[in-house]
Design a protein around this motif. Structure first.
Motif, PDB file in Angstrom:
ATOM      1  N   SER A 120     -28.596 -58.190 -66.009  1.00 47.31           N
ATOM      2  CA  SER A 120     -27.151 -58.573 -65.605  1.00 47.31           C
ATOM      3  C   SER A 120     -26.907 -59.573 -66.567  1.00 47.31           C
ATOM      4  O   SER A 120     -25.750 -59.933 -67.123  1.00 47.31           O
ATOM      5  N   MET A 121     -27.959 -60.313 -67.486  1.00 43.15           N
ATOM      6  CA  MET A 121     -27.584 -61.389 -68.584  1.00 43.15           C
ATOM      7  C   MET A 121     -26.990 -60.814 -69.757  1.00 43.15           C
ATOM      8  O   MET A 121     -26.408 -61.348 -70.393  1.00 43.15           O
ATOM      9  N   ALA A 122     -27.340 -59.405 -69.930  1.00 43.11           N
ATOM     10  CA  ALA A 122     -26.777 -58.698 -71.116  1.00 43.11           C
ATOM     11  C   ALA A 122     -25.451 -58.727 -71.122  1.00 43.11           C
ATOM     12  O   ALA A 122     -24.941 -59.099 -72.525  1.00 43.11           O
ATOM     13  N   LEU A 123     -24.482 -58.357 -70.329  1.00 41.77           N
ATOM     14  CA  LEU A 123     -23.055 -58.222 -70.311  1.00 41.77           C
ATOM     15  C   LEU A 123     -22.512 -59.280 -69.311  1.00 41.77           C
ATOM     16  O   LEU A 123     -21.253 -59.358 -69.421  1.00 41.77           O
ATOM     17  N   GLY A 124     -23.243 -60.230 -68.886  1.00 39.90           N
ATOM     18  CA  GLY A 124     -22.547 -61.139 -67.770  1.00 39.90           C
ATOM     19  C   GLY A 124     -22.099 -60.422 -66.554  1.00 39.90           C
ATOM     20  O   GLY A 124     -21.449 -61.134 -66.088  1.00 39.90           O
ATOM     21  N   ARG A 125     -22.533 -59.319 -66.293  1.00 36.83           N
ATOM     22  CA  ARG A 125     -22.326 -58.554 -65.042  1.00 36.83           C
ATOM     23  C   ARG A 125     -23.291 -57.563 -64.758  1.00 36.83           C
ATOM     24  O   ARG A 125     -24.400 -57.277 -65.674  1.00 36.83           O
ATOM     25  N   VAL A 126     -23.373 -56.776 -63.547  1.00 35.67           N
ATOM     26  CA  VAL A 126     -24.271 -55.940 -63.397  1.00 35.67           C
ATOM     27  C   VAL A 126     -23.902 -54.633 -64.162  1.00 35.67           C
ATOM     28  O   VAL A 126     -22.910 -54.356 -64.490  1.00 35.67           O
ATOM     29  N   LEU A 127     -24.992 -53.969 -64.924  1.00 36.36           N
ATOM     30  CA  LEU A 127     -24.722 -52.998 -65.789  1.00 36.36           C
ATOM     31  C   LEU A 127     -24.234 -51.777 -64.931  1.00 36.36           C
ATOM     32  O   LEU A 127     -24.652 -51.608 -63.902  1.00 36.36           O
ATOM     33  N   THR A 128     -23.564 -50.847 -65.910  1.00 34.54           N
ATOM     34  CA  THR A 128     -23.329 -49.527 -65.138  1.00 34.54           C
ATOM     35  C   THR A 128     -23.943 -48.442 -66.190  1.00 34.54           C
ATOM     36  O   THR A 128     -23.371 -48.085 -67.293  1.00 34.54           O
ATOM     37  N   PRO A 129     -25.186 -48.311 -66.073  1.00 37.06           N
ATOM     38  CA  PRO A 129     -26.018 -47.372 -67.215  1.00 37.06           C
ATOM     39  C   PRO A 129     -25.588 -46.141 -67.716  1.00 37.06           C
ATOM     40  O   PRO A 129     -24.989 -45.420 -66.762  1.00 37.06           O
ATOM     41  N   GLY A 130     -25.525 -46.056 -68.721  1.00 30.30           N
ATOM     42  CA  GLY A 130     -25.177 -44.760 -69.398  1.00 30.30           C
ATOM     43  C   GLY A 130     -26.311 -44.175 -69.855  1.00 30.30           C
ATOM     44  O   GLY A 130     -26.833 -43.186 -69.338  1.00 30.30           O
ATOM     45  N   VAL A 131     -26.750 -44.631 -70.996  1.00 26.59           N
ATOM     46  CA  VAL A 131     -27.915 -43.958 -71.917  1.00 26.59           C
ATOM     47  C   VAL A 131     -28.860 -45.102 -72.175  1.00 26.59           C
ATOM     48  O   VAL A 131     -28.352 -46.114 -72.722  1.00 26.59           O
ATOM     49  N   ALA A 132     -30.275 -44.705 -72.136  1.00 25.90           N
ATOM     50  CA  ALA A 132     -31.150 -45.940 -72.620  1.00 25.90           C
ATOM     51  C   ALA A 132     -32.077 -45.222 -73.847  1.00 25.90           C
ATOM     52  O   ALA A 132     -32.380 -43.917 -73.470  1.00 25.90           O
TER      53      ALA A 132
END
Length: 574
Positions: A136-148
């Motif tokens: 969650s530190m990546a975008l300052g919020r909980v991620l909504t995963p698309g593709v990794a």
């Protein structure tokens, strides 16, 4: 063992047989732009990965982050050590499916105590980099995963590219995981994100996916990416990238230039050597005659590189005096060697003055002083700052209005106005010149005497030497580039400080006026600024510019940036 690399120190190149890659990655083009020789070395020599290798640890961390995203460990701090142990297996399986690549953990690697390290040791070392990090530190919020870890292929600005997007959020945001420190200049990291945006929007974009134990390509629909960031997991820093069309176009154009030059280098088998602070990490570091290894960390990194005595390395020795073609050409400039018809008359006149040629210009041939312009176009008193030097004389009035300043002030009788700088210089007599009779701060030219200790004399020689460095083996470019450098420094000062740069007609500069300009401290300030920018410009390295016009074009780009920086400095004094 056959020779793989032949260094030519005089030309500043290494010769090697390297094939053009089927597709380029951003990292390969980036390395080539830094140093084509280092790129060639990395293509032909195996990468030595000792204990603690950043490449190995970074690969493990990326695979662990991929596992965390795919398992939706989106809040809290995951068990990074456990994920890193699994990540090693993920990387091994990926190498096997691809059918190429090295095992992520080479066998037999020992630590500083001579102990063979295990997979668990590597996993523990990688987990240290991720310790305390939450997705969650990546975008300052909980991620909504698309593709990794999406492996892509696409054509960007005419360049066939391949790359792997670390993470793409369903909201249209890209993330590139970084395990190193935050660089002082993150522009190159931002370039990588811009490349990914261009690849995802390309009409021919494909993704590589595993099917039945092998990798296959399948088309993907264009994706709208509106934001991107580099996420430095160790320091918890997030650095957003500029994804504007202008920034992406600039990145794409630089990729195209690097790709074209890579193709030319591979076709010719000649790769320029461009020393930098990264030389220690080059596989050719201890053999390259141009390498710069500055500190203990670089020396430690260079320990695994090939050296001069390696049978895979040879040296081309054609100049036993230690002076290559570039040096010989420089001597020709400074010692009045032969000149071609294409070279400007200014060079002939200047060299004649310096070398005591009886055909030096008479005093009556000196360029007349330009007419004074005491008032601006709207009738206001002139400010003492000159018009835009890149506009022609006919456009001077319009340029004044654009820049909000007026032309150089003067009195009605032609004398310099109070506070301005008188720009006329008496030309020297045409008789034989006498050298070396004054102090460094005295004028370079005084009557028929040349002060070889003068600042202008030294500045001219130094500029010619720097021009020789930029020209590489193109000796015939050197006079043109020397003049372009002199004019660029003058032009930048003229743009910012007006008459502090004397009036010089650069279509046929008067040598006395030129040397008077080079005597001044502002010419040296401009020269230092120009060199700093040109040294940082990947398109001006020796062996890179395809034509002299291209090189002079890069000098003009640097000139504009120097002028802008000088104007900023001037504004601080207002």
């Amino acid at each position: 063992m056959s020779v793989l690399f032949e260094f030519d120190a005089g030309r500043g190149v290494v010769c090697a047989d390297v094939r053009v890659p089927h597709r380029a990655s951003f990292s390969s083009l980036d390395v080539f732009a830094e140093c084509p020789g280092r790129w060639a070395g990395s293509r032909l020599l195996p990468v030595v990965r000792g204990w603690g290798s950043p490449l190995v640890l970074g690969g493990i961390c990326h695979a662990a982050l991929e596992l965390a995203v795919n398992r939706r460990l989106l809040t809290g701090v995951p068990d990074w050590r456990g994920l890193c142990r699994e990540a090693i297996g993920v990387e091994r399986a990926r190498v096997q499916t691809r059918g190429w690549g090295d095992d992520p953990i080479l066998s037999g690697v020992v630590d500083e105590h001579g102990r063979v390290v295990s997979d668990d040791d590597w996993a523990a070392a990688a987990a240290v980099k991720l310790d305390g990090f939450s997705l969650s530190m990546a975008l300052g919020r909980v991620l909504t995963p698309g593709v990794a870890e999406q492996e892509l292929e696409a054509t960007v600005h005419g360049v066939p590219m391949s790359g792997s997007v670390d993470y793409r959020d369903a909201s249209g945001v890209l993330v590139d995981w970084k395990t190193g420190r935050v660089p002082s200049d993150g522009s190159r990291h931002a370039d990588q994100l811009r490349v990914y945006r261009l690849m995802l929007s390309a009409v021919d974009a494909c993704e590589r996916v595993p099917v039945d134990g092998r990798m296959v390509s399948r088309p993907v629909a264009p994706v709208d990416v509106h934001a991107a960031a580099d996420v430095y997991v160790e320091s918890r820093r997030v650095v957003e990238a500029d994804l504007s069309d202008e920034a992406c176009a600039d990145t794409g154009e630089r990729l195209r230039v690097s790709w074209e030059r890579m193709c030319v280098s591979c076709a010719s088998g000649v790769f320029a050597l461009r020393p930098s602070g990264l030389c220690g990490w080059c596989p050719l570091a201890n053999a390259c005659p141009r390498a710069r290894i500055f500190n203990a960390k670089a020396r430690e990194a260079a320990r695994s590189s090939v050296n001069r005595f390696d049978p895979r390395v040879a040296f081309h020795r054609t100049h036993t005096s230690g002076m290559g073609p570039m040096d010989d050409g420089l001597l020709s400039v400074l010692m009045g060697g032969s000149r071609t018809d294409k070279e400007s008359d200014m060079d002939d006149d200047l060299l004649a003055l310096m070398m005591g040629d009886a055909s030096a210009p008479e005093a009556s041939e000196a360029s007349p002083e330009p007419e004074s312009k005491p008032e601006s176009a709207n009738g206001a008193q002139a400010s003492g700052f000159a018009p835009d030097p890149w506009a022609g004389e006919k456009e001077a009035g319009a340029a004044l209005d654009r820049w909000g300043v007026a032309g150089a002030s003067s009195t009605s009788d032609g004398e310099a106005a109070p506070g301005s700088v008188k720009t006329s210089v008496e030309p020297p007599a045409a008789d034989t010149l006498v050298f070396g009779v004054a102090k460094p701060y005295d004028p370079t030219l005084a009557g028929n005497r040349v002060n070889v200790a003068g600042y202008g004399f030294s500045q001219l020689q130094s500029t010619a030497a720097y021009a020789a460095l930029l020209c590489g083996a193109h000796v015939d470019w050197m006079r043109t580039v020397t003049l372009a450098l002199c004019e660029a420094g003058w032009s930048a000062v003229r743009a910012a400080y007006g008459p502090l740069a004397p009036d010089i007609d650069w279509s046929k500069p008067d040598p006395a006026m030129l040397l008077a300009w080079l005597d001044g401290p502002l010419s040296r300030d401009a020269d230092r600024a120009l060199r700093a920018l040109l040294d940082a410009d990947v398109l001006t390295a020796p062996g890179e510019p395809a034509t002299v016009d291209e090189l002079c074009g890069r000098i003009r780009v640097a000139r504009e940036r120097v002028a802008g920086s000088f104007k900023v400095a001037r504004s601080l004094l207002a």
